[in-house]
Design a protein around this motif. Structure first.
Motif, PDB file in Angstrom:
ATOM      1  N   SER A  14      45.380  75.192  44.832  1.00  0.00           N
ATOM      2  CA  SER A  14      45.237  75.771  43.492  1.00  0.00           C
ATOM      3  C   SER A  14      43.961  75.255  42.846  1.00  0.00           C
ATOM      4  N   MET A  15      43.524  75.952  41.821  1.00  0.00           N
ATOM      5  CA  MET A  15      42.345  75.545  41.040  1.00  0.00           C
ATOM      6  C   MET A  15      42.814  75.087  39.664  1.00  0.00           C
ATOM      7  N   VAL A  23      38.529  72.412  39.668  1.00  0.00           N
ATOM      8  CA  VAL A  23      38.717  71.508  40.797  1.00  0.00           C
ATOM      9  C   VAL A  23      39.796  72.085  41.704  1.00  0.00           C
ATOM     10  N   MET A  24      39.454  72.220  43.000  1.00  0.00           N
ATOM     11  CA  MET A  24      40.434  72.719  43.950  1.00  0.00           C
ATOM     12  C   MET A  24      41.389  71.585  44.297  1.00  0.00           C
ATOM     13  N   LYS A  25      42.670  71.885  44.251  1.00  0.00           N
ATOM     14  CA  LYS A  25      43.686  70.864  44.497  1.00  0.00           C
ATOM     15  C   LYS A  25      44.659  71.371  45.555  1.00  0.00           C
ATOM     16  N   MET A  26      45.015  70.493  46.482  1.00  0.00           N
ATOM     17  CA  MET A  26      46.006  70.841  47.492  1.00  0.00           C
ATOM     18  C   MET A  26      47.149  69.845  47.366  1.00  0.00           C
ATOM     19  N   ASN A  34      47.935  81.571  53.366  1.00  0.00           N
ATOM     20  CA  ASN A  34      46.537  81.696  53.750  1.00  0.00           C
ATOM     21  C   ASN A  34      45.763  80.463  53.307  1.00  0.00           C
ATOM     22  N   PRO A  35      44.514  80.319  53.728  1.00  0.00           N
ATOM     23  CA  PRO A  35      43.763  79.109  53.392  1.00  0.00           C
ATOM     24  C   PRO A  35      43.569  78.871  51.890  1.00  0.00           C
ATOM     25  N   ASN A  36      43.716  79.896  51.060  1.00  0.00           N
ATOM     26  CA  ASN A  36      43.456  79.746  49.633  1.00  0.00           C
ATOM     27  C   ASN A  36      44.701  79.694  48.759  1.00  0.00           C
ATOM     28  N   GLY A  37      45.874  79.587  49.349  1.00  0.00           N
ATOM     29  CA  GLY A  37      47.113  79.537  48.575  1.00  0.00           C
ATOM     30  C   GLY A  37      48.128  78.677  49.311  1.00  0.00           C
ATOM     31  N   TYR A  38      49.327  79.217  49.471  1.00  0.00           N
ATOM     32  CA  TYR A  38      50.317  78.512  50.283  1.00  0.00           C
ATOM     33  C   TYR A  38      49.849  78.520  51.732  1.00  0.00           C
ATOM     34  N   HIS A  39      50.075  77.429  52.434  1.00  0.00           N
ATOM     35  CA  HIS A  39      49.757  77.343  53.856  1.00  0.00           C
ATOM     36  C   HIS A  39      50.565  76.209  54.471  1.00  0.00           C
TER      37      HIS A  39
END
Length: 169
Positions: free
Chosen positions: A82-83, A87-90, A107-112
């Motif tokens: 998430s952003m 700041v991108m946060k995982m 997917n690489p930009n959300g849930y994975h």
């Protein structure tokens, strides 16, 4: 037994067989509650400790993805990217909601799915076994076994891109 009686008995047997097969088919449809499409895993380089798994999951009833297991990683977690404040946060999440009939994209930009402490290198083209555990609203769990193909990190699906070739010389 005469010919008309034999024909009648044969037709009746065929109808019973058809009914039996259709009931078996319904049984399979009821048990197949969750569908997984386009599953893939990011290939790694030698010594790389982690990778990601991606897919689209569609449940037939309100459910949630609880966990994923694979023999290629000692630790598997469901993560969300998430952003926040640019700041991108995982972060790890305990589960992911799967609303009835709605595809949920991993997917690489959300849930994975994070595959950590890999047991070896994942090479492009490898088939990685994954077991997903899904729980429906009634608390019934379903175990789904799939094979995800490993793709190179720079792999792009050009079939989904729009191309304008009219300006090319």
């Amino acid at each position: 037994m005469n010919a008309p009686q034999a024909k009648k008995r044969f037709v009746q047997s065929c109808k019973q067989l058809a009914l039996g097969l259709s009931l078996v088919g319904l049984g399979f449809q009821v048990s197949a509650q969750t569908r997984v499409d386009d599953a893939w895993v990011r290939a790694t380089v030698a010594g790389q400790p982690s990778s990601g798994a991606f897919m689209t999951v569609t449940a037939s009833s309100d459910s949630k993805l609880l966990s994923v297991q694979t023999p290629v990683a000692k630790l598997v977690q469901i993560h969300e990217m998430s952003m926040k404040d640019d700041v991108m946060k995982m972060q790890q999440v305990p589960s992911v909601a799967l609303p009835a009939g709605k595809p949920v994209s991993f997917n690489p930009n959300g849930y994975h799915i994070m595959l950590m402490n890999l047991t070896g290198q994942i090479n492009e083209g490898d088939k990685v076994p994954l077991t997903l555990t899904v729980e429906d609203a009634k608390g019934e769990k379903e175990s789904i076994q799939i094979e995800a193909v490993a793709k190179a990190i720079n792999t792009m699906d050009h079939s989904k891109m729009m191309h304008d070739h009219s300006k090319m010389n």
